[in-house]
Design a protein around this motif. Sequence first.
Motif, PDB file in Angstrom:
ATOM      1  N   GLN A  29      32.943  37.431  34.666  1.00 50.25           N
ATOM      2  CA  GLN A  29      31.615  37.584  35.243  1.00 50.25           C
ATOM      3  C   GLN A  29      31.570  37.038  36.669  1.00 50.25           C
ATOM      4  OE1 GLN A  29      28.484  35.751  32.997  1.00 50.25           O
ATOM      5  NE2 GLN A  29      26.872  36.448  34.382  1.00 50.25           N
ATOM      6  N   LEU A  30      32.180  35.872  36.858  1.00 46.92           N
ATOM      7  CA  LEU A  30      32.152  35.256  38.177  1.00 46.92           C
ATOM      8  C   LEU A  30      32.952  36.077  39.183  1.00 46.92           C
ATOM      9  CD1 LEU A  30      31.195  32.912  39.875  1.00 46.92           C
ATOM     10  CD2 LEU A  30      33.187  31.595  39.106  1.00 46.92           C
ATOM     11  N   VAL A  31      34.112  36.573  38.767  1.00 44.95           N
ATOM     12  CA  VAL A  31      34.938  37.388  39.666  1.00 44.95           C
ATOM     13  C   VAL A  31      34.179  38.646  40.088  1.00 44.95           C
ATOM     14  CG1 VAL A  31      36.942  38.920  39.716  1.00 44.95           C
ATOM     15  CG2 VAL A  31      37.207  36.557  38.972  1.00 44.95           C
ATOM     16  N   ALA A  32      33.542  39.314  39.128  1.00 45.27           N
ATOM     17  CA  ALA A  32      32.798  40.528  39.445  1.00 45.27           C
ATOM     18  C   ALA A  32      31.648  40.235  40.405  1.00 45.27           C
ATOM     19  CB  ALA A  32      32.265  41.168  38.162  1.00 45.27           C
ATOM     20  N   THR A  33      30.941  39.123  40.154  1.00 45.13           N
ATOM     21  CA  THR A  33      29.807  38.761  41.007  1.00 45.13           C
ATOM     22  C   THR A  33      30.269  38.451  42.429  1.00 45.13           C
ATOM     23  OG1 THR A  33      28.568  37.881  39.135  1.00 45.13           O
ATOM     24  CG2 THR A  33      27.908  37.127  41.326  1.00 45.13           C
ATOM     25  N   LEU A  34      31.332  37.650  42.550  1.00 44.54           N
ATOM     26  CA  LEU A  34      31.821  37.271  43.880  1.00 44.54           C
ATOM     27  C   LEU A  34      32.434  38.457  44.621  1.00 44.54           C
ATOM     28  CD1 LEU A  34      33.368  33.730  43.303  1.00 44.54           C
ATOM     29  CD2 LEU A  34      31.173  34.331  44.319  1.00 44.54           C
ATOM     30  N   ALA A  35      33.072  39.352  43.886  1.00 38.75           N
ATOM     31  CA  ALA A  35      33.632  40.547  44.529  1.00 38.75           C
ATOM     32  C   ALA A  35      32.510  41.388  45.121  1.00 38.75           C
ATOM     33  CB  ALA A  35      34.443  41.362  43.533  1.00 38.75           C
ATOM     34  N   ARG A  36      31.419  41.533  44.396  1.00 41.16           N
ATOM     35  CA  ARG A  36      30.281  42.287  44.902  1.00 41.16           C
ATOM     36  C   ARG A  36      29.656  41.573  46.109  1.00 41.16           C
ATOM     37  NH1 ARG A  36      29.024  46.706  46.199  1.00 41.16           N
ATOM     38  NH2 ARG A  36      29.849  47.435  44.180  1.00 41.16           N
ATOM     39  N   THR A  37      29.573  40.238  46.050  1.00 39.99           N
ATOM     40  CA  THR A  37      29.047  39.480  47.193  1.00 39.99           C
ATOM     41  C   THR A  37      29.924  39.698  48.424  1.00 39.99           C
ATOM     42  OG1 THR A  37      28.114  37.773  45.743  1.00 39.99           O
ATOM     43  CG2 THR A  37      28.475  37.174  48.045  1.00 39.99           C
ATOM     44  N   ALA A  38      31.246  39.656  48.222  1.00 44.82           N
ATOM     45  CA  ALA A  38      32.172  39.889  49.341  1.00 44.82           C
ATOM     46  C   ALA A  38      31.984  41.284  49.915  1.00 44.82           C
ATOM     47  CB  ALA A  38      33.611  39.685  48.877  1.00 44.82           C
ATOM     48  N   ALA A  39      31.785  42.274  49.050  1.00 41.60           N
ATOM     49  CA  ALA A  39      31.572  43.645  49.512  1.00 41.60           C
ATOM     50  C   ALA A  39      30.285  43.742  50.326  1.00 41.60           C
ATOM     51  CB  ALA A  39      31.516  44.593  48.324  1.00 41.60           C
ATOM     52  N   ASP A  40      29.242  43.042  49.875  1.00 45.81           N
ATOM     53  CA  ASP A  40      27.971  43.056  50.616  1.00 45.81           C
ATOM     54  C   ASP A  40      28.134  42.389  51.986  1.00 45.81           C
ATOM     55  OD1 ASP A  40      26.769  44.293  48.480  1.00 45.81           O
ATOM     56  OD2 ASP A  40      25.896  42.468  47.647  1.00 45.81           O
ATOM     57  N   LEU A  41      28.871  41.284  52.028  1.00 42.10           N
ATOM     58  CA  LEU A  41      29.105  40.604  53.307  1.00 42.10           C
ATOM     59  C   LEU A  41      29.889  41.502  54.261  1.00 42.10           C
ATOM     60  CD1 LEU A  41      30.040  37.017  52.038  1.00 42.10           C
ATOM     61  CD2 LEU A  41      27.976  37.663  53.282  1.00 42.10           C
ATOM     62  N   ALA A  42      30.865  42.214  53.703  1.00 42.16           N
ATOM     63  CA  ALA A  42      31.653  43.127  54.538  1.00 42.16           C
ATOM     64  C   ALA A  42      30.765  44.228  55.117  1.00 42.16           C
ATOM     65  CB  ALA A  42      32.795  43.728  53.724  1.00 42.16           C
ATOM     66  N   ALA A  43      29.872  44.760  54.272  1.00 41.81           N
ATOM     67  CA  ALA A  43      28.964  45.808  54.745  1.00 41.81           C
ATOM     68  C   ALA A  43      28.043  45.277  55.837  1.00 41.81           C
ATOM     69  CB  ALA A  43      28.149  46.358  53.576  1.00 41.81           C
TER      70      ALA A  43
END
Length: 248
Positions: free
Chosen positions: A96-110
């Motif tokens: 759960q944490l990996v999925a959440t942080l991966a999505r956060t990283a994707a949002d930051l990249a965008a």
Amino acid sequence: MDVELITQELYGLRPAEFAEARDAYVAEARRRKDPETAKALAALRRPVLAAWAANLLAQERPEEAERFLALGETLRVAHRMLDGERLREAARKQHQLVATLARTAADLAAEAGQPVSDTVLRELEQTLHGVLARPDVAQEWARGRLVKVPEAAVDFTAVAPDEGALPVPERKREAERAAKRQAEQEAEREAAREAAREAAREARVAAAARVERTEAEVRRLEQALKSARQAAESAAEELARLSAADEG
């Protein structure tokens, strides 16, 4: 030329901007006849998009990164000691944490102008699993210096435990040391959060005081303006009266 500062700057750039900026710094170092700096900078490798986005997460979300690194340490200690209960407890948080942080990283990249695809999102998750499983990857990620996606290491299946379990006394000492480190890290984080809350409270009080002073000044100026208008009207009436008297 400060190699560390330049390196930090370069790894903060989008991957498409990395090579040109690095080469410019290398050329500058050579122009200054600084071959060691030029060599060190030339050795820097352009990060792939998933690694760059993961680095961005570590730099932009330091508190979340600290908690994630602490989870990785817990998992690695539990795995070395073959502590099934602790490993299962920590692993429950992992996906759960990996999925959440991966999505956060994707949002930051965008937000930084570099959207990521679903493929890159999966590579981000793989990278974060690698951060949990491998201390060397964790260290590079914490510094914001990952350049590639590590080999898959989900649920620590790719990480072999140490040969032979640690003796029971050593297991206990290791567990106590890990628990102490976690407690100290959490205490430091809580102290930092409390300091931030106190600073915010002081800022709010100061802001409220400034607003109150400003409103009082506005009221004073409004009253002064009203008095000035009244004085001007009285002067105009007096002038009119005197003018009428002269004409009479």
